[in-house]
Design an enzyme around this catalytic site. Structure first.
Site, PDB file in Angstrom:
ATOM      1  N   SER A 135       0.832  -1.195   0.000  1.00 30.76           N
ATOM      2  CA  SER A 135       0.000   0.000   0.000  1.00 30.76           C
ATOM      3  C   SER A 135       0.873   1.254   0.000  1.00 30.76           C
ATOM      4  O   SER A 135       1.717   1.430  -0.878  1.00 30.76           O
ATOM      5  CB  SER A 135      -0.953  -0.029   1.203  1.00 30.76           C
ATOM      6  OG  SER A 135      -1.968   0.939   1.067  1.00 30.76           O
ATOM      7  N   ASP A 159      -0.367  -4.646  -3.745  1.00 26.63           N
ATOM      8  CA  ASP A 159      -1.707  -4.052  -3.809  1.00 26.63           C
ATOM      9  C   ASP A 159      -1.717  -2.526  -3.727  1.00 26.63           C
ATOM     10  O   ASP A 159      -2.448  -1.942  -2.922  1.00 26.63           O
ATOM     11  CB  ASP A 159      -2.605  -4.642  -2.721  1.00 26.63           C
ATOM     12  CG  ASP A 159      -4.065  -4.677  -3.179  1.00 26.63           C
ATOM     13  OD1 ASP A 159      -4.300  -5.008  -4.348  1.00 26.63           O
ATOM     14  OD2 ASP A 159      -4.959  -4.383  -2.360  1.00 26.63           O
ATOM     15  N   HIS A 204      -7.362  -6.055   1.212  1.00 27.02           N
ATOM     16  CA  HIS A 204      -6.280  -5.150   0.825  1.00 27.02           C
ATOM     17  C   HIS A 204      -4.963  -5.544   1.499  1.00 27.02           C
ATOM     18  O   HIS A 204      -3.892  -5.432   0.902  1.00 27.02           O
ATOM     19  CB  HIS A 204      -6.659  -3.711   1.193  1.00 27.02           C
ATOM     20  CG  HIS A 204      -5.587  -2.714   0.918  1.00 27.02           C
ATOM     21  ND1 HIS A 204      -4.978  -2.590  -0.314  1.00 27.02           N
ATOM     22  CD2 HIS A 204      -5.003  -1.783   1.721  1.00 27.02           C
ATOM     23  CE1 HIS A 204      -4.070  -1.622  -0.271  1.00 27.02           C
ATOM     24  NE2 HIS A 204      -4.060  -1.126   0.955  1.00 27.02           N
TER      25      HIS A 204
END
Length: 372
Positions: free
Chosen positions: A141, A166, A335
């Site tokens: 992230s 991601d 996520h």
């Protein structure tokens, strides 16, 4: 006639155990309470070092050396760092960026991409000096964005490979519009670290409870303000009720327990988020804008792990078709891919590193290379 036959068959069923009638509620066995207690980092890492590169700037680094005894990994299959060390010969260094864990800096609110990228380079230099070993940098992230910025700025001269988990520019930029609403929806305080871990799992933020018991510890801290001070909202603790306690007959005991919690929480120290992400909004655009082209411009071999193929933007789609990086989709993950599916992520990264001959596989690990 057929209907009557079915009714006769149903009436001939043996009586339910314990004298329960068909119309009454029946438990499917005793409720199993999940363990939300925090787990110390020492269960998965060999040591922690404080890295100081200028006055009042101290970064915590959790380290597993390649000589670490494999007996650790037999009990740690739910944590990425332990799994990767059981697959390949490597050393894992997990850095607490500014605003995370026990890292202390002069200005913890300076979360610009440039500042944090320089932090990574300075920590590597402080750890290894001029003879840094070959490094594969991996980030998730926002951490993945910082890894890209670090690689693009050549802050780590010994960099061999880059892994991003991601995070894609297009999806990230679209999500920024609703980020403040998401942050407002989160609880501001927790009754305890256990309560924070419980929330992270039940809210779906982390789907792997074992990982949450480790990672959430570094995301919260004790509140410095008393409960009655402005800015401290009602604790989320009394709002979470165990699934196995939702039976109607336990309603009164639950209400009594809630009242006791309300009284008890006033005597306890509350926990809040270690960093107020809402105040860092001015840096968000700098983390992600231009990230795709920056990622593609890095000359080292690259791996992109995604929770869904729909997250890929146009620029990365073209780059992937041109073979500029390796991509792998890990479905059925949230996520926090590396926390939800640590074994799949570890195997993907281990295969990537073996494929490029960055390291060697340990006995028993079979690399499955991606198809063309």
């Amino acid at each position: 006639m057929e209907k009557q036959l079915h009714l006769n068959l149903l009436s001939s069923r043996p009586p339910m155990p314990g004298g329960l009638q068909s119309g009454s509620k029946m438990r499917m066995g005793p409720g199993r309470k999940r363990d939300f207690s925090p787990v110390p980092w020492s269960q998965y890492f060999e040591k922690m070092e404080d890295i100081e590169y200028v006055s009042l700037v101290i970064f915590d680094c959790h380290i597993i050396t390649k000589e670490k005894d494999d007996s650790l990994h037999e009990e740690s299959k739910e944590i990425f760092s332990a799994v990767i060390c059981s697959r390949i010969n490597c050393r894992v260094v997990a850095l607490d960026l500014r605003g995370h864990g026990d890292t202390k800096v002069k200005n913890c609110e300076d979360l610009s991409a440039e500042t944090m990228a320089k932090d990574v380079g300075k920590v590597v230099e402080a750890l290894y000096g001029e003879n840094a070993p070959p490094i594969v940098m991996i980030g998730h992230s926002m951490g993945g964005a910082i890894a890209v910025h670090t690689a693009a700025a050549s802050h780590v001269p010994s960099l061999l490979g880059l892994g991003v988990i991601d995070v894609v520019e297009g999806t990230a930029m679209d999500a920024l519009n609703s980020m403040q609403n998401f942050l407002r929806s989160r609880p501001k305080t927790f009754k305890s670290v256990e309560n924070a871990i419980e929330w992270s799992v039940k809210s779906g933020q982390i789907r792997n409870i074992e990982s949450a018991r480790v990672s959430m510890v570094g995301q919260v801290k004790k509140c410095e303000e008393p409960l009655s001070s402005p800015g401290i909202s009602k604790c989320i603790g009394e709002g979470i009720i165990e699934e196995e306690e939702e039976e109607e007959e336990e309603g009164e005991s639950n209400n009594k327990r809630k009242k006791e919690d309300d009284i008890e929480v006033k005597k306890e120290s509350l926990f809040t988020w270690r960093i107020e992400l809402a105040k860092t909004e001015k840096y968000w655009d700098g983390w992600f804008r231009g990230l795709s082209s920056l990622f593609l411009s890095c000359s080292v071999p690259k791996l992109l792990l995604l929770a869904g193929v729909d997250r890929l933007d146009k620029e990365l789609t073209i780059g992937q078709m041109q073979g500029k990086f390796q991509m792998q989709v890990l479905p059925q993950c949230g996520h926090a891919v590396h926390e939800d599916a640590p074994e799949k992520v570890a195997e993907a990264i281990a295969t990537f590193m073996v494929r490029h001959k960055f390291t060697e596989a340990k006995e028993g690990f079979q690399c499955v290379f991606p198809a063309c």
